[in-house]
Design an enzyme around this catalytic site. Structure first.
Site, PDB file in Angstrom:
ATOM      1  N   GLU A   1      -5.004   2.564  -3.715  1.00 58.88           N
ATOM      2  CA  GLU A   1      -3.543   2.574  -3.841  1.00 58.88           C
ATOM      3  C   GLU A   1      -2.917   1.277  -3.335  1.00 58.88           C
ATOM      4  O   GLU A   1      -1.722   1.227  -3.041  1.00 58.88           O
ATOM      5  CB  GLU A   1      -2.955   3.766  -3.086  1.00 58.88           C
ATOM      6  CG  GLU A   1      -3.110   3.719  -1.584  1.00 58.88           C
ATOM      7  CD  GLU A   1      -4.418   4.290  -1.073  1.00 58.88           C
ATOM      8  OE1 GLU A   1      -4.471   4.676   0.115  1.00 58.88           O
ATOM      9  OE2 GLU A   1      -5.392   4.362  -1.847  1.00 58.88           O
TER      10      GLU A   1
ATOM     11  N   ASP B   1       0.851  -1.178   0.000  1.00 59.06           N
ATOM     12  CA  ASP B   1       0.000   0.000   0.000  1.00 59.06           C
ATOM     13  C   ASP B   1       0.896   1.239   0.000  1.00 59.06           C
ATOM     14  O   ASP B   1       1.885   1.292   0.743  1.00 59.06           O
ATOM     15  CB  ASP B   1      -0.894  -0.013   1.249  1.00 59.06           C
ATOM     16  CG  ASP B   1      -1.865   1.149   1.288  1.00 59.06           C
ATOM     17  OD1 ASP B   1      -2.981   0.996   0.787  1.00 59.06           O
ATOM     18  OD2 ASP B   1      -1.500   2.206   1.840  1.00 59.06           O
TER      19      ASP B   1
END
Length: 308
Positions: free
Chosen positions: A223, A180
């Protein structure tokens, strides 16, 4: 006499052109396909090339299906000349062609719908090069994230189930890495979503450069990305995670007049960490380690539950 020759030449040219077109069509009509028309692999194209193909849930099946309703040796495809025949092998839940339960073997016609057990459904197609390429492109588009080119979440879920089953059948290992981007919201808030999109695109490209051909990069959401690693143990997954972390840290993202930098937190998990591990289990284990990486400082890789 000259007109006769001309007439003869023109007739010959027409005949030759027709023959050529037939010959070209014969060459192009050579792809025998099974196209998934139901289930998690909807649209997937499998080309039939061998003279015999075993279908089932057993380790020796060439066309392996994970559905518990599929017998270990469920059915087989046999090629004779330019034709394929389908034969049921005494399966518990039956094999169906065009909705009729198969007894003995049956010649498959172009467009035939095949059902293996309760839920695996295919369409048998004989296609040319162009049609085969189109079907493959359509499937690829359906399982690919349009922005980053990574596989999408649905594909990842299906692939994890397949790879875990493959590893169990062959006594092999496999791992999953999830990462992430740290403080990604700040990029969107400060520079706008186009800048954030540029970061995602360039990160995905950089990470692909660190992976083997058989490794699969997937966009998990926002993301967050996952990587499915066949035949990789936990130390190997950690090493892959570290390569991913390092290449992201070093990346200079160019967008308009901006140069942006970003880091990533990474979690790793392996199928051997839990008995009868499921796709949800392996994602959960890796995800918990990812968030521990964030809580303990970000821009790091965690692949165990040991506190350091």
């Amino acid at each position: 006499m000259e007109e006769d020759w001309r007439a003869t030449d023109e007739a010959t040219a027409v005949v030759n052109l027709k023959d050529l077109r037939k010959a070209m069509a014969a060459v192009r009509q050579q792809h025998h396909l099974l196209v998934h028309i139901q289930g998690s692999e909807l649209g997937r194209v499998r080309e039939l090339k061998s003279l015999e193909l075993l279908i089932g849930r057993g380790a020796d099946a060439e066309l392996w299906l994970s559905d518990d309703g599929v017998s270990r040796k469920h059915a087989r495809l046999l090629r004779e000349g330019e034709h394929y025949y389908l034969e049921d092998l005494g399966s518990a839940n039956g094999t169906y062609v065009q909705g009729e339960k198969l007894k003995g073997r049956k010649l498959l016609e172009d467009g035939a719908q095949i059902q293996i057990g309760p839920s695996a459904v295919f369409r048998y197609s004989i296609t040319d090069d162009d049609q085969k390429a189109l079907l493959e492109q359509l499937y690829s588009a359906s399982v690919t994230d349009a922005l980053t080119g990574a596989r999408n979440r649905e594909y990842m879920d299906s692939l994890l189930a397949t790879e875990l089953s493959y590893a169990r059948r062959h006594g092999n290992t496999m791992s999953f890495v999830i990462f992430d981007l740290d403080h990604f919201k700040n990029i969107n808030d400060t520079h706008g979503h186009p800048a954030g999109d540029a970061v995602l695109v360039q990160v995905a490209e950089a990470v692909r450069g660190q992976l083997r051909k058989e490794d699969v990069l997937c966009r998990y959401g926002g993301e967050e990305f996952g990587v499915v690693l066949r035949s990789i143990d936990l130390p190997g997954a950690h090493a892959t995670g570290e390569r991913i972390r390092a290449v992201i840290e070093e990346l200079l993202v160019k967008h308009e007049d901006l140069t942006l930098r970003v880091t990533a937190s990474v979690g790793c998990a392996n199928r051997g960490e839990k008995d009868d591990i499921t796709p949800a289990d392996i994602v959960s284990i890796a995800d918990a380690r990812l968030y521990r990486a964030k809580r303990t400082g970000r821009n790091r890789v965690i692949s165990s539950d040991e506190r350091t």
